[in-house]
Design an enzyme around this catalytic site. Structure first.
Site, PDB file in Angstrom:
ATOM      1  N   LYS A  37       0.907  -1.258   0.043  1.00  0.00           N
ATOM      2  CA  LYS A  37       0.141   0.058   0.057  1.00  0.00           C
ATOM      3  C   LYS A  37       0.787   1.366  -0.028  1.00  0.00           C
ATOM      4  O   LYS A  37       0.777   2.290  -0.796  1.00  0.00           O
ATOM      5  CB  LYS A  37      -0.994  -0.131   1.214  1.00  0.00           C
ATOM      6  N   ARG A 107      -3.526   2.725   8.622  1.00  0.00           N
ATOM      7  CA  ARG A 107      -3.743   1.683   7.906  1.00  0.00           C
ATOM      8  C   ARG A 107      -2.568   0.527   7.856  1.00  0.00           C
ATOM      9  O   ARG A 107      -1.354   0.872   7.649  1.00  0.00           O
ATOM     10  CB  ARG A 107      -3.802   1.813   6.143  1.00  0.00           C
ATOM     11  N   GLY A 116      -7.679  -7.506   3.934  1.00  0.00           N
ATOM     12  CA  GLY A 116      -8.728  -7.676   5.267  1.00  0.00           C
ATOM     13  C   GLY A 116      -8.034  -8.398   6.527  1.00  0.00           C
ATOM     14  O   GLY A 116      -8.897  -8.429   7.594  1.00  0.00           O
ATOM     15  N   MET A 118      -5.445  -7.766   8.355  1.00  0.00           N
ATOM     16  CA  MET A 118      -4.844  -6.948   9.457  1.00  0.00           C
ATOM     17  C   MET A 118      -5.905  -5.441   9.755  1.00  0.00           C
ATOM     18  O   MET A 118      -6.742  -5.498   9.030  1.00  0.00           O
ATOM     19  CB  MET A 118      -3.474  -6.399   9.188  1.00  0.00           C
ATOM     20  N   ARG A 365      -3.140  -1.745  -6.274  1.00  0.00           N
ATOM     21  CA  ARG A 365      -2.275  -2.933  -6.093  1.00  0.00           C
ATOM     22  C   ARG A 365      -2.748  -3.817  -7.246  1.00  0.00           C
ATOM     23  O   ARG A 365      -3.751  -3.894  -7.940  1.00  0.00           O
ATOM     24  CB  ARG A 365      -2.677  -3.549  -4.863  1.00  0.00           C
ATOM     25  N   HIS A 483     -15.464  -9.281   1.408  1.00  0.00           N
ATOM     26  CA  HIS A 483     -14.146 -10.085   1.617  1.00  0.00           C
ATOM     27  C   HIS A 483     -14.846 -11.566   1.202  1.00  0.00           C
ATOM     28  O   HIS A 483     -13.471 -12.129   0.961  1.00  0.00           O
ATOM     29  CB  HIS A 483     -14.601  -9.953   3.305  1.00  0.00           C
ATOM     30  N   SER A 818      13.727 -44.431 -18.170  1.00  0.00           N
ATOM     31  CA  SER A 818      12.467 -43.522 -17.767  1.00  0.00           C
ATOM     32  C   SER A 818      12.736 -43.604 -16.326  1.00  0.00           C
ATOM     33  O   SER A 818      12.648 -44.755 -15.663  1.00  0.00           O
ATOM     34  CB  SER A 818      11.291 -44.157 -18.274  1.00  0.00           C
ATOM     35  N   CYS A 885       8.479 -40.994 -15.342  1.00  0.00           N
ATOM     36  CA  CYS A 885       7.208 -41.359 -15.416  1.00  0.00           C
ATOM     37  C   CYS A 885       6.626 -41.492 -14.056  1.00  0.00           C
ATOM     38  O   CYS A 885       5.362 -42.006 -13.821  1.00  0.00           O
ATOM     39  CB  CYS A 885       6.830 -42.407 -16.144  1.00  0.00           C
ATOM     40  N   TYR A 905      11.887 -35.590 -21.579  1.00  0.00           N
ATOM     41  CA  TYR A 905      10.515 -35.359 -21.528  1.00  0.00           C
ATOM     42  C   TYR A 905       9.967 -35.603 -19.959  1.00  0.00           C
ATOM     43  O   TYR A 905      10.506 -36.281 -19.403  1.00  0.00           O
ATOM     44  CB  TYR A 905       9.584 -36.219 -22.388  1.00  0.00           C
TER      45      TYR A 905
HETATM   46  C1  PEP Z   1       7.528 -45.454 -10.334  1.00  0.00           C
HETATM   47  O1  PEP Z   1       8.104 -46.451  -9.671  1.00  0.00           O
HETATM   48  O2  PEP Z   1       7.750 -44.186 -10.287  1.00  0.00           O
HETATM   49  C2  PEP Z   1       6.658 -45.842 -11.389  1.00  0.00           C
HETATM   50  C3  PEP Z   1       6.240 -45.013 -12.522  1.00  0.00           C
HETATM   51  O3  PEP Z   1       6.234 -47.204 -11.571  1.00  0.00           O
HETATM   52  P1  PEP Z   1       5.045 -47.928 -10.355  1.00  0.00           P
HETATM   53  O4  PEP Z   1       4.595 -46.465  -9.807  1.00  0.00           O
HETATM   54  O5  PEP Z   1       4.135 -48.406 -11.258  1.00  0.00           O
HETATM   55  O6  PEP Z   1       5.876 -48.561  -9.519  1.00  0.00           O
END
Ligand code: PEP
Ligand code: MG
Length: 933
Positions: A37, A107, A116, A118, A365, A483, A818, A885, A905
């Site tokens: 403020k 204020r 609101g 404080m 603000r 509020h 992965s 994954c 990825y």
């Molecule tokens: C993991 O272990 O991260 C995985 C993707 O396999 P799961 O969860 O099926 O064991």
């Protein structure tokens, strides 16, 4: 104005920054010190906008005040008085001057907006003497007395801590009454049941002042302070104290705001919106904070003070009405609003007061907004060339994208539902829960995992803890800037506000509207997008990404910036199609065993498991040219028949997925969990056989024996993953054949299947070598027989810490990695992923033993393991494709780590694909910013 060049300070530090007369000592970049403020007021003043003169006491002063045991730092009070003199000069008024009194508001204002949470005191500096000056200078006796009674009530409650009066309701619960409100209600009642505060005349107000002063004297045993300096001293300390008030603490905890920032105190010349019909006050946003539409949005009241708008005491007309009521002021306000938005390059939340036709800006603000508005505004501002694409992407929280994909009510159900009432659509989304009428009850029920809707006449900051745990919030009073509305939007809860049809009884714990009464615990559904309230628990439907053009535009911008690809974890063709439509660029994990549990398959899988060991042994004997017993021959026959059936079914599954993902990679993981997961529970089967006694069937007894023989004390560390494939090879052989036969069929149907076969739970390179040798032969045979070229790969999960250490060896054989970070976290921490979260883990997080739940967001040590594995793997195979994954693949913070260590990825559930697209772009932007440093 006297600025820092000429002012001297008594305190050891500079605690005070003043503004006025078109010049400010601070500026908009000083939020840390001046709070939002104070910095905003300084910035507006410097920009030549009309602000009432005043000064800010810094957040540092607040922290030093607490550090010194709630004592103002030496010299600060002198500096405050000197700043008051500056404001007196700017306004030509005197603090405590009975002829021409300067009145101020005191204020709070922290670095981060805490709406609101404080305290604020208005009209400070009034006493019986200055009141006469105020009346003389305004020529309005009623106005003077109204300001005075408001001041006493506000100062009494906030600064002097006048206690509420509590009574017991019939059911024994305590009901709190504000004593000043009770006296006000009593005064109003003399003018009729529906009398408003504006109906009170001078005489009523004078009597009210006497009554208020008596309340102060009898409750806290002292006279109401008359000396303006004493009032100011107490008010500054009270605002400091409100930093550690319960509401503010709760709010900071939920919003993850540090407790040691402190609040600044702004002492601002009072301007009055309640000086007649040429005066008014309001709050407005430069764009609609619900939809993002580019139009001034807000409310204002003529002849009122700011608190009247926010508290929803009177229902305020829309800001557009100002254009009719005071066209010149509206035009000026519109111009200022545009200027501020351009200056800050963001939507502004403005507070203003018109005193006798003269406009004053009290606050600007950055506006809180709904997720939908945030996305639309960001996209629009890029198109308006107000901000860059990078800025737009940085402004959206991944959680907001998540919100946009939240469910709404099923339209079919709405058609037949009983609508109780309709209020203001204050914060969008569908909420279903049990009615509760008190924030404490909401908190208690939510702790028992009940879903609740908090229903109140209006909410106040004291209700925050209940709002935070409720599914949605419903109020009878208050508008779009009340509020309830502001807080609900900010914390992403659906809210219907100002629903005046509701008759709420706190004592009987009921709400009645549209001829229906819902008791505490009864189900209600509210739609914060339309403002409708329904009786009962309505079914919800998923939000449609396809209908959200602005979100699609934003994510398309993200796609151009991000380096990480976003894949998805999907086991079914429809999931794959959904994820693809939301932008998934591949499937990073198809858990084949999920298909084993569906419909008639479970029985087939069970039948195969029952004979699997005998059949596998028998097959080994045959290979060694040894004769089989009759029982072994039978087992082999049964096993092969069941496996053939499974192979056929799995091929169908894979055809669907590979077709849905034509042209994109599909990583299919071979069976992973221990086999006994597909059998009945050991205890259940034991009870069944024991209960049946002599009548137990041979089949049940055999099943019990098999379950017992397969029982493991630590199944997560037992016969699962690639170990299973090595012990019972047929399970993985049929899967490999099913995958590649599916690919052949899909290819022959004119599509472009890209299967990648993934081997789970590899810890030693020899496990991979043995499995791959077994499977390569199957794969090659299928492809040769299929007669079409199939581009398939073999790769592995990296989910055992040991695998990270030998990733260079593993990469000699695996074409891709992965990370299974669910198992990697389990095995690195030694926490069972099945039990820890239900046991100690969440308590660990609560007690700050762990900073966060490592099954949700990657722990830095896991990231180090991954980093090492990526580096080792790419040493062997520079073009090694690496993804993740585990569940972390959809978590924005973890996505940042994955970007940093150079993964190709992240793979997450279909629902999280849009969130991940944004998070990946933000990670890329952060990386670029760090490189530029
Ligand atoms: C993991 O272990 O991260 C995985 C993707 O396999 P799961 O969860 O099926 O064991
Ligand atoms: Mg795993």
């Amino acid at each position: 104005m006297a600025d820092s060049g000429t002012r001297t300070y008594k305190a050891a530090k500079r605690y005070i920054y003043a503004w006025g007369g078109g010049k400010a000592e601070g500026n908009g970049n000083m939020k840390d010190l001046l709070g939002g403020k104070g910095a905003g007021l300084a910035e507006m003043t410097n920009a030549g906008l009309p602000t009432p003169p005043g000064f800010t006491i810094t957040t540092e002063a607040c922290n030093d005040y607490f550090a010194a045991g709630k004592t103002l730092p030496a010299g600060l009070w002198d500096d405050v008085l000197a700043a008051v003199r500056v404001v007196e000069r700017e306004t030509g008024k005197g603090f405590g001057d009975p002829k021409n009194p300067l009145l101020v508001s005191v204020r709070s204002g922290a670095k981060f907006s805490m709406p609101g949470m404080m305290d604020t005191v208005l009209n400070l500096g009034l006493n019986e003497a200055t009141l006469q000056g105020l009346i003389a200078s305004t020529g309005n006796e009623r106005f003077g007395w109204d300001a005075y009674r408001r001041f006493i009530a506000m100062f009494g409650r906030i600064v002097l801590d006048v206690p509420t009066r509590s009574t017991k309701a019939k059911d024994g619960t305590l009901v709190q009454h504000n004593r000043f409100d009770e006296a006000l209600d009593a005064a109003k009642e003399k003018h009729g049941k529906d009398a408003k505060d504006t109906d009170l005349n001078v005489d009523d107000l004078k009597k009210l002042v006497v009554a208020y002063k008596k309340i102060v004297k009898t409750t806290i045993g002292r006279d109401f302070p008359d000396d303006p300096n004493e009032q100011l001293d107490l008010a500054i300390k009270a605002v400091f104290a409100s930093w550690f008030g319960k509401r503010a603490n709760d709010y900071r905890n939920t919003q993850k705001i540090a407790h040691d920032l402190g609040t600044a105190v702004n002492v601002v010349t009072m301007v009055f919106g309640n000086m007649g019909d040429d005066s008014g006050t309001g709050v407005a946003f430069t764009r609609d904070p619900n939809t993002g539409e580019k139009a001034l949005y807000g409310e204002y009241l003529t002849n009122a003070q700011g608190e009247d708008v926010v508290a929803g005491v009177r229902t305020a007309p829309k800001i557009a009405q100002l254009a009719t009521d005071m066209p010149r002021v509206y035009a000026e306000f519109k111009k200022i609003a545009d200027k501020l938005e351009k200056h800050y390059k963001d939507v502004q939340d403005l507070e203003f007061t018109i005193e006798r036709g003269r406009l004053y800006m009290l606050q600007t603000r950055s506006a809180k907004r709904t997720a939908a508005a945030a996305v639309k505004i960001a996209v629009d501002m890029v198109h308006e060339k107000l901000i860059t694409v990078d800025e737009a992407l940085a402004r959206i929280e991944p959680a907001q994208v998540d919100q946009l994909l939240r469910p709404t009510f099923d339209p079919a159900a709405i058609r037949t539902a009983t609508r109780m009432a309709r209020g203001l659509n204050a914060s969008p989304g569908a909420a279903v829960g049990r009615a509760v009428f008190h924030a404490d009850v909401a908190a208690a029920w939510a702790a028992k995992k009940e879903k609740v809707i908090l229903i109140r006449e209006e909410t106040s900051p004291d209700d925050f803890h209940g709002m935070a745990v409720a599914q949605g919030i419903l109020t009878a009073k208050g508008g779009a800037t009340s509020h309830a509305a502001v807080v609900a939007r900010q914390i992403g809860k659906p809210c219907v506000a100002g629903c005046s049809e509701l008759e709420i009884s706190y004592s009987s714990k009921t709400v009645t509207a549209g001829g229906v009464t819902v008791k505490e615990g009864g189900w209600v559904s509210l739609d914060g997008t339309t403002g409708e309230v329904f009786v009962g628990a309505l079914p919800t439907v998923e939000a449609k990404y396809e209908d959200q053009k602005d979100l699609q535009t934003l994510l398309a911008m993200a796609d151009k910036v991000r380096r990480l690809q976003i894949w998805t974890n999907a086991d079914k063709p429809e999931e794959a199609a959904q994820a693809r439509a939301w932008g998934a660029q591949g499937i990073g994990l198809c858990r084949t065993e999920h298909m084993f549990r569906e419909g008639p398959r479970l029985e087939i899988v069970r039948a195969a498991i029952l004979v699997a060991n005998v059949a596998t042994r028998a097959k080994a004997k045959t290979a060694a040219r040894q004769a089989l017993t009759a029982e072994e021959k039978k087992a082999v026959k049964t096993f092969d028949a069941k496996m053939a059936k499974l192979e056929e079914m799995q091929q169908g599954d894979f055809e669907g997925i590979l077709a849905a993902m034509t042209g994109l990679p599909v990583v299919i993981r071979l069976i992973d969990p221990p086999l006994h997961e597909f059998l009945p529970n050991l205890e259940d089967q034991l009870v069944k056989v024991t209960k049946a006694g002599a009548k137990a069937t041979p089949k049940d007894k055999e099943l019990l024996a098999t379950i017992k023989s397969m029982h493991e004390q630590n199944p997560m560390l037992g016969l699962r993953g690639c170990r299973l494939g090595l012990m019972i090879p047929d399970f993985v052989k049929i899967q490999t054949r099913a995958i590649l036969n599916a690919a052949v069929a899909v290819k022959k149907a004119g599509k472009d299947p890209r299967p990648e076969i993934m081997i789970p739970l590899v810890g030693h390179v020899n496990e991979l070598i043995a499995t791959q040798t077994l499977l390569e032969a199957e794969a090659a045979a299928v492809v040769a027989k299929g007669g079409v070229k199939i581009d398939y790969k073999f790769g592995t999960m990296i989910e055992i810490p040991r695998a990270c250490w030998v990733a260079d060896d593993i990469a000699k054989h695996a074409q891709f990695f992965s990370f299974g970070t669910n198992d990697l976290t389990q095995m690195t921490f030694g926490y069972s992923r099945d039990d820890a979260e239900g046991g100690f883990l969440l308590k660990y997080v609560e007690d700050k033993i762990l900073p966060y739940n490592p099954f949700q967001s990657l722990d830095p040590v896991i990231v180090q393991e991954m980093d090492m594995a990526v580096k080792l793997g790419r040493k062997t195979r520079p073009d090694l494709k690496v993804g993740i994954c585990g569940e972390h693949g959809g978590d924005p913070m973890s996505i940042g780590f994955c970007h940093d260590i150079g993964l190709n990825y992240v793979s997450c559930s279909p629902f999280r694909v849009p969130v991940a697209r944004l998070a990946a772009a933000q990670a890329a932007l952060k990386g670029a910013a760090e490189r530029d440093k």
